[in-house]
Design an enzyme around this catalytic site. Structure first.
Site, mmCIF file in Angstrom:
data_model
loop_
_atom_site.group_PDB
_atom_site.id
_atom_site.type_symbol
_atom_site.label_atom_id
_atom_site.label_comp_id
_atom_site.label_asym_id
_atom_site.label_seq_id
_atom_site.Cartn_x
_atom_site.Cartn_y
_atom_site.Cartn_z
ATOM 1 N N ASP A 21 0.749 -1.363 -0.049
ATOM 2 C CA ASP A 21 -0.055 -0.020 -0.077
ATOM 3 C C ASP A 21 1.131 1.360 0.116
ATOM 4 O OD1 ASP A 21 -2.008 -1.297 -0.510
ATOM 5 O OD2 ASP A 21 -2.798 -1.176 2.004
ATOM 6 N N LYS A 24 3.242 1.346 -5.026
ATOM 7 C CA LYS A 24 4.012 0.436 -5.463
ATOM 8 C C LYS A 24 3.524 0.354 -7.510
ATOM 9 C CE LYS A 24 5.189 -3.687 -2.893
ATOM 10 N NZ LYS A 24 4.223 -3.310 -2.225
ATOM 11 N N THR A 25 2.302 0.320 -7.104
ATOM 12 C CA THR A 25 1.492 -0.103 -8.198
ATOM 13 C C THR A 25 1.227 1.228 -9.219
ATOM 14 O OG1 THR A 25 1.291 -3.031 -7.533
ATOM 15 C CG2 THR A 25 -0.447 -1.372 -9.165
ATOM 16 N N HIS A 84 2.780 -9.383 -1.131
ATOM 17 C CA HIS A 84 3.876 -9.687 -0.127
ATOM 18 C C HIS A 84 4.119 -10.439 -0.373
ATOM 19 C CE1 HIS A 84 7.036 -8.955 2.605
ATOM 20 N NE2 HIS A 84 7.188 -9.582 3.581
HETATM 21 P P1 GDP Z 1 1.075 -1.202 -3.602
HETATM 22 O O1 GDP Z 1 0.429 -2.092 -2.432
HETATM 23 O O2 GDP Z 1 2.203 -0.566 -3.288
HETATM 24 O O3 GDP Z 1 1.598 -2.180 -4.513
HETATM 25 O O4 GDP Z 1 0.378 0.152 -3.391
HETATM 26 P P2 GDP Z 1 -1.436 0.489 -3.813
HETATM 27 O O5 GDP Z 1 -0.504 1.471 -5.923
HETATM 28 O O6 GDP Z 1 -1.866 -0.493 -4.497
HETATM 29 O O7 GDP Z 1 -1.616 1.548 -3.408
HETATM 30 C C1 GDP Z 1 -2.016 2.054 -2.418
HETATM 31 C C2 GDP Z 1 -2.735 2.873 -1.802
HETATM 32 O O8 GDP Z 1 -2.334 3.951 -2.130
HETATM 33 C C3 GDP Z 1 -4.218 3.069 -3.230
HETATM 34 O O9 GDP Z 1 -4.920 2.981 -2.530
HETATM 35 C C4 GDP Z 1 -3.111 4.113 -4.155
HETATM 36 O O10 GDP Z 1 -4.633 5.193 -4.907
HETATM 37 C C5 GDP Z 1 -2.934 5.382 -2.663
HETATM 38 N N1 GDP Z 1 -1.862 5.694 -3.724
HETATM 39 C C6 GDP Z 1 -0.722 5.619 -3.797
HETATM 40 N N2 GDP Z 1 -0.209 6.302 -4.390
HETATM 41 C C7 GDP Z 1 -1.024 7.179 -4.294
HETATM 42 C C8 GDP Z 1 0.475 8.686 -3.688
HETATM 43 O O11 GDP Z 1 0.835 9.327 -4.862
HETATM 44 N N3 GDP Z 1 -0.919 9.898 -3.379
HETATM 45 C C9 GDP Z 1 -1.414 9.675 -2.954
HETATM 46 N N4 GDP Z 1 -1.838 10.493 -1.770
HETATM 47 N N5 GDP Z 1 -2.301 8.112 -2.780
HETATM 48 C C10 GDP Z 1 -1.847 6.950 -3.565
HETATM 49 MG MG MG Z 2 0.981 -3.669 -5.566
#
Ligand code: GDP
Ligand code: MG
Length: 389
Positions: A21, A24-25, A84
């Protein structure tokens, strides 16, 4: 017919790592968006990256979370893992292939357990270069973001990376994806940092080829295809190949990268190999495809083994002789026993020399990195120091 892949720029393998979260994606999607606007690459939306492996089949290349893009100077294959558990498994087993990594840290949350685990694993498997994306900078306040940056630099230094000089770029994957120019500019700055701070690797091409198998699939009418990142050597259509330990001797009858046919693959390339006359269930993830006679699977080896401290997600109790975790070696996941010599024990946080005997043989060599997992957690990491006959 499909356009052939032509090598015009150095190819590098990179990946996002970091806590769930932290974005990354979203950042991966944003990078492809920014580059599609800048230089006509292909935008890969979030839900095409963050999907189940089975749904990713396209052409004969099935690389669950690989996206491809080009900057002015490089061609990149970028890997982003959905969860993860898969993430660590794939990163550990395939990460020897990563030339560099983008460590994604949420500016709102700072370092979390998976952030630290990924940095540690990156070090263990030999990922030499890290660039930090301090994500969600759109939503954080400056003072907090400043603290998070310091904390990340310390974490890197603690694991043997040059924390003081590592590029830390404040980005917002989300806002860049929405096209906000301030944040698309930040993603460009991040890519510039990757272009300049991750050196073009010297490929280990002058060796017999070896491909750790990540996925196996069947292409109707064509046969069995194995995919993965070529660890070393070069391979061409018509080359003989074997799958050590299975009795399979075959010929490479097709070669693709990202759905496009190629003449010759070299170490570092993400490839799909079509194998003549091989049954779908005869080869699986964890096997390797190699030049005939170049590797011999083994079960017993000596290793330097780091038992992770509890603070890094590891065990709370020491390890002793008779301990039987899972070993992740390349793409293989194998149970094995640990012998520390008599009554010796290894406490969490300690690095020891251990004799390991795997339940089944895999190609092993000095210097090979591996992870130790237990009940879905990484509890240790190691390097092969000697292979028994
Ligand atoms: P991952 O699990 O690392 O791949 O994270 P995700 O890309 O799925 O993002 C997790 C959450 O964080 C989602 O609800 C995104 O919309 C939010 N999010 C991701 N990048 C940003 C950002 O740059 N700013 C904000 N405010 N929220 C973000
Ligand atoms: Mg992801």
């Amino acid at each position: 017919s499909k356009q052939a892949y032509t090598r015009t720029k150095p190819h590098l393998n990179i990946g996002t790592m970091g806590h769930v979260d932290h974005g990354k994606t979203t950042l991966t999607a944003a990078i492809t968006k920014v580059l599609s606007t800048r230089s006509g690459g292909t935008f890969v939306p979030f839900d095409r990256i963050d999907r189940a492996p089975e749904e990713a089949a396209r052409g004969i290349t099935i690389n669950i979370a690989h996206v491809e893009y080009e900057t002015e100077t490089r061609h990149y294959a970028h890997v982003d893992m959905p969860g993860h558990a898969d993430y660590v498994k794939n990163m550990v087993t395939g990460a020897a292939q990563l030339d560099g990594a983008i460590l994604v840290v949420s500016a709102l949350d700072g370092i979390m357990p998976q952030t630290a685990e990924h940095v540690l694993l990156a070090r263990q498997v030999g990922v030499e270069h890290i660039v930090v994306a301090l994500n969600k900078a759109d939503a954080g306040d400056d003072e907090l973001t400043e603290l998070v940056e310091l904390e990340v630099r310390e974490l890197l230094t603690a694991h043997g990376y040059p924390g003081d000089t590592t590029p830390v770029v404040r980005v917002s994957g989300l806002r860049a994806l929405e096209g906000d120019p301030r944040w698309t500019g930040a993603v460009e700055a991040l890519l510039d940092a990757v272009d300049t701070c991750v050196p073009t690797p010297v490929r280990y091409t002058g060796a017999p080829f070896l491909l750790p198998v990540e996925n196996v699939l069947t292409i109707t009418g064509r046969g069995t295809v194995v995919t993965g990142a070529l660890e070393r050597g070069t391979v061409r259509v018509g080359d003989r190949a074997e799958v050590p330990g299975t009795g399979i001797h075959t010929v490479v009858t097709g070669l693709e990268t990202f759905g496009r046919p190629m003449e010759e693959a070299e170490a570092g390339d993400n490839v799909a190999l079509l194998l003549r006359g091989v049954a779908r269930d005869a080869v699986r993830r964890g096997h390797v495809v190699a030049e005939p006679g170049s590797v011999t699977p083994r079960r017993r080896f000596t290793a330097r083994l780091l038992v992770l401290p509890a603070a890094e997600g590891g065990r709370r109790t020491p390890v002793s002789t008779g301990y039987r975790p899972q070993f992740y070696i390349r793409t293989a996941d194998i149970a094995g026993g640990v012998d520390l010599g008599g009554a010796a024990v290894a406490a969490p946080g300690e690095t020891v020399t251990a004799e390991i005997e795997l339940d089944r043989p895999v190609p092993l060599e000095t210097g090979l990195g591996f992870a130790v997992r237990e009940g879905g957690r990484t509890v240790g990491a190691g390097t092969v120091t000697a292979v028994a006959d």
